[in-house]
Structures are given as C-alpha cells and as structure tokens.
Design an enzyme around this catalytic site. Structure first.
Site, PDB file in Angstrom:
ATOM      1  N   ASP A  49     -24.229   3.307  84.235  1.00  9.53           N
ATOM      2  CA  ASP A  49     -23.554   2.801  83.044  1.00  9.53           C
ATOM      3  C   ASP A  49     -23.748   3.770  81.881  1.00  9.53           C
ATOM      4  O   ASP A  49     -24.753   4.498  81.829  1.00  9.53           O
ATOM      5  CB  ASP A  49     -24.121   1.433  82.651  1.00  9.53           C
ATOM      6  CG  ASP A  49     -23.703   0.332  83.614  1.00  9.53           C
ATOM      7  OD1 ASP A  49     -22.687   0.515  84.314  1.00  9.53           O
ATOM      8  OD2 ASP A  49     -24.387  -0.707  83.659  1.00  9.53           O
ATOM      9  N   TYR A  77     -35.748   2.701  88.941  1.00  8.57           N
ATOM     10  CA  TYR A  77     -35.362   2.632  87.533  1.00  8.57           C
ATOM     11  C   TYR A  77     -36.555   2.262  86.664  1.00  8.57           C
ATOM     12  O   TYR A  77     -37.451   1.519  87.104  1.00  8.57           O
ATOM     13  CB  TYR A  77     -34.296   1.550  87.311  1.00  8.57           C
ATOM     14  CG  TYR A  77     -32.989   1.788  88.007  1.00  8.57           C
ATOM     15  CD1 TYR A  77     -31.942   2.427  87.360  1.00  8.57           C
ATOM     16  CD2 TYR A  77     -32.782   1.346  89.314  1.00  8.57           C
ATOM     17  CE1 TYR A  77     -30.723   2.629  87.993  1.00  8.57           C
ATOM     18  CE2 TYR A  77     -31.574   1.542  89.954  1.00  8.57           C
ATOM     19  CZ  TYR A  77     -30.547   2.183  89.290  1.00  8.57           C
ATOM     20  OH  TYR A  77     -29.350   2.382  89.926  1.00  8.57           O
ATOM     21  N   ASP A  91     -26.202  -6.507  78.905  1.00  5.84           N
ATOM     22  CA  ASP A  91     -26.965  -5.381  78.375  1.00  5.84           C
ATOM     23  C   ASP A  91     -26.709  -5.241  76.881  1.00  5.84           C
ATOM     24  O   ASP A  91     -25.954  -6.019  76.278  1.00  5.84           O
ATOM     25  CB  ASP A  91     -26.667  -4.084  79.131  1.00  5.84           C
ATOM     26  CG  ASP A  91     -25.218  -3.625  78.985  1.00  5.84           C
ATOM     27  OD1 ASP A  91     -24.514  -4.104  78.082  1.00  5.84           O
ATOM     28  OD2 ASP A  91     -24.799  -2.759  79.785  1.00  5.84           O
ATOM     29  N   ARG A 197     -29.082  -4.922  85.131  1.00  3.42           N
ATOM     30  CA  ARG A 197     -28.773  -5.861  84.046  1.00  3.42           C
ATOM     31  C   ARG A 197     -28.590  -7.284  84.567  1.00  3.42           C
ATOM     32  O   ARG A 197     -28.829  -8.251  83.833  1.00  3.42           O
ATOM     33  CB  ARG A 197     -27.570  -5.388  83.232  1.00  3.42           C
ATOM     34  CG  ARG A 197     -26.330  -5.038  83.971  1.00  3.42           C
ATOM     35  CD  ARG A 197     -25.393  -4.233  83.061  1.00  3.42           C
ATOM     36  NE  ARG A 197     -24.326  -3.604  83.807  1.00  3.42           N
ATOM     37  CZ  ARG A 197     -23.049  -4.008  83.791  1.00  3.42           C
ATOM     38  NH1 ARG A 197     -22.708  -5.050  83.035  1.00  3.42           N
ATOM     39  NH2 ARG A 197     -22.136  -3.386  84.481  1.00  3.42           N
TER      40      ARG A 197
END
Length: 309
Positions: A49, A77, A91, A197
């Site tokens: 993203d 992550y 998000d 998210r």
C-alpha cells in the site's frame, strides 16, 4: 542519413530489492525502475500500500516470470496498530468513522486478542482493497459509497509478536479533545495474501474499541530482507540486480541435473520427481546455469517456467 537511435542493450535478467518509500504506489516504483534499469520488462512481487514502506521485490527481463511464485512466499512486517479509532480503510489513510475510549484495555487483553489472531485464521479483506467483485475492484465500489461484501479467506499468521504498548493522548478534533488510544507495535510473520490492516481492524473489533493501522514496514519477502534492499536514490546511482540463478537458489529448493536432463528441461520436457516438494523447484545445469522452475506432481517434475531455449 539515418537518424535511428542505437538500440539500448537490455539489462541482465534478475531481481532488484527496493526499499519502497512512503506515499509511492507499487506501480510508481515499477515505473521509476523502468527508467533506472533501462527496460520496459519490469514487474513486482506483491503489492505494498502507498502508506507502507520496505521490501518490494522487482523483477527485470526474464525474472518477471519469477514474480508470481515469489509473491506466494512468507512475509514479515513491522506494524503499529492504534486501538480506539476506526477508519473506513482500516489504516491511517482513511476517514475516521468512529472513536471509542481505549484506555481501559489492559495489556493482558491485548495479548489475548493477538493470540486469537495467530495461526490459521479466516480473514475478511478490507473493503478498500484491490480484490475484484463481479469484475470490479472492491476499492472502486467502496469509494463510490457501495457496501462491499468480501468473503473471508484462509491466511496463516505464523507469529504476531508485541514489541511495545504505548498509551499516548492524541488530539481528536479541532476542539482540542484528547483521544484515549492505545498504540501497539508488533512484528508479524504471515502467509501471502494477509492484510495487516485487517488484523488491526479485527483486533480493535474483538476488544470492543475499534482499531486501525498507523504504520507499516515490510522487512522480508521470502529470503529477501530489508538489509539487502536499496532506496530509489541508491538504485539511481547504482542499479544492483541480483542474478536470476542466485535469486532462485535463495528462494526455492535446488535441483542439479545432468547434461541429458538439462537438454530435456530446456525443451519443456518433464523429469522424474525427486521428492523436493510440490514446488517451485529451481533446476540447474551442470555448469550452474538456471534452466527452469518446476513443480512435482504425480511422480513427475513439470516445468512452470523455462528460462533457456
């Protein structure tokens, strides 16, 4: 007199590990790398993203045929989740849709909620996502005001490790109200297709206060870690391309074959299976040349992609 420009020598086939900057789409990076690498044959393995930073695996020339297989590998992550605020995108890029005081949520509650989201789970992707619904991207429908219903999908959260829990008071609106939020820093190791998210959203929902993702950095895609990634600026100065043979050997099981087997594979032929797993498996000639990716099924190793002719 001819005015034709001399043809530019294409770059070697291989992978470029980019440290994607914030506010760039993965498509933006591909476009930039086409100019830096000097070829139109550029693609990426696994979208990040715009808000996210970190490892984006780029393939050039023949290595674009590896990308679909690399996209299916495990990812790591570093994320920050804010409890107490819900957004329409799950998000920080979205609009706030609800706020709920979260100060009463104990650390123990956070750990219990995360434990429930660890392991094999069914996850509903965010409404604002690139998943297609009746041929149209979900985010287009969502941004048009439509309520998008997406089916839950199986994903695996291999590890969901909390590295910090903070309780900052943050400004909530122009009136100066302070939101009672909880920020959770975590390192997440997961399967392909996982939306971080969505984990933030589901954790907040399970704790009754809502939640969204405020920061995300991808630190690993398969064997490629952030330590080997380079920024766009660094790549503009020196475009480092990992050779295909090394890239495949790092990412997949390796099978070395004889000269006779190499000739067979080079023409798309099948080999007997050797028990290296369903694939992909990298097949190499006696001189170390990468020949193909294969998968083993029904006692045979069938080519997925052949890189020599």
């Amino acid at each position: 007199m001819s005015t034709a420009r001399p043809r530019r020598t294409p770059p070697p086939s291989g992978l470029i590990i980019v440290d994607k900057p914030a506010d760039w789409t993965s498509h933006d990076v591909v476009g930039k790398m086409r100019g830096i690498a000097g070829t139109r044959k550029v693609g990426h393995a696994g979208t990040l993203d715009p808000m996210a930073t970190g490892v984006l695996v780029i393939g050039v020339e023949k290595a674009t045929r590896l990308l679909g297989h690399l996209a299916l590998t495990e990812k790591v992550y570093e994320a920050t989740i804010r409890l107490g605020v819900t957004t329409n995108t799950d998000d920080a890029e979205g609009e706030v849709t609800a706020t709920t005081p979260a100060g009463h949520v104990a650390d123990e509650d956070v750990h219990k909620g995360i434990a429930a989201l660890t392991g094999p789970i069914m996850q509903v992707p965010p409404q604002v996502s690139a998943i297609k619904v009746n041929g149209e991207r979900a985010y287009k429908r969502a941004r048009a005001g439509e309520e998008v219903e997406l089916a839950a999908r199986p994903v695996t959260i291999h590890a969901f490790e909390v590295t910090g829990i903070r309780r900052p008071g943050v400004a909530g609106d122009a009136a100066g109200d302070v939101l009672d939020v909880v920020d959770i820093d975590a390192t997440i190791t997961c399967s392909s297709g996982t939306y971080i998210r969505a984990l933030a959203r589901d954790l907040g929902a399970a704790l009754g206060v809502g939640g969204h993702l405020t920061a995300l950095r991808r630190t690993r895609v398969g064997p490629y870690g952030i330590e080997s990634a380079r920024t766009i600026e660094e790549l503009a100065r020196e475009c480092v391309i990992l050779p295909m043979a090394g890239a495949v050997a790092a990412a997949f099981p390796r099978r070395d074959v004889t000269e006779e087997e190499a000739r067979l594979v080079a023409h798309g032929g099948r080999l007997p299976a050797t028990g290296l797993g369903p694939g992909p498996v990298g097949v190499f000639a006696p001189d170390g040349t990468l020949l193909a990716l294969v998968e083993e099924r029904g006692g045979a190793a069938r080519p997925l992609a052949v890189f020599v002719s």
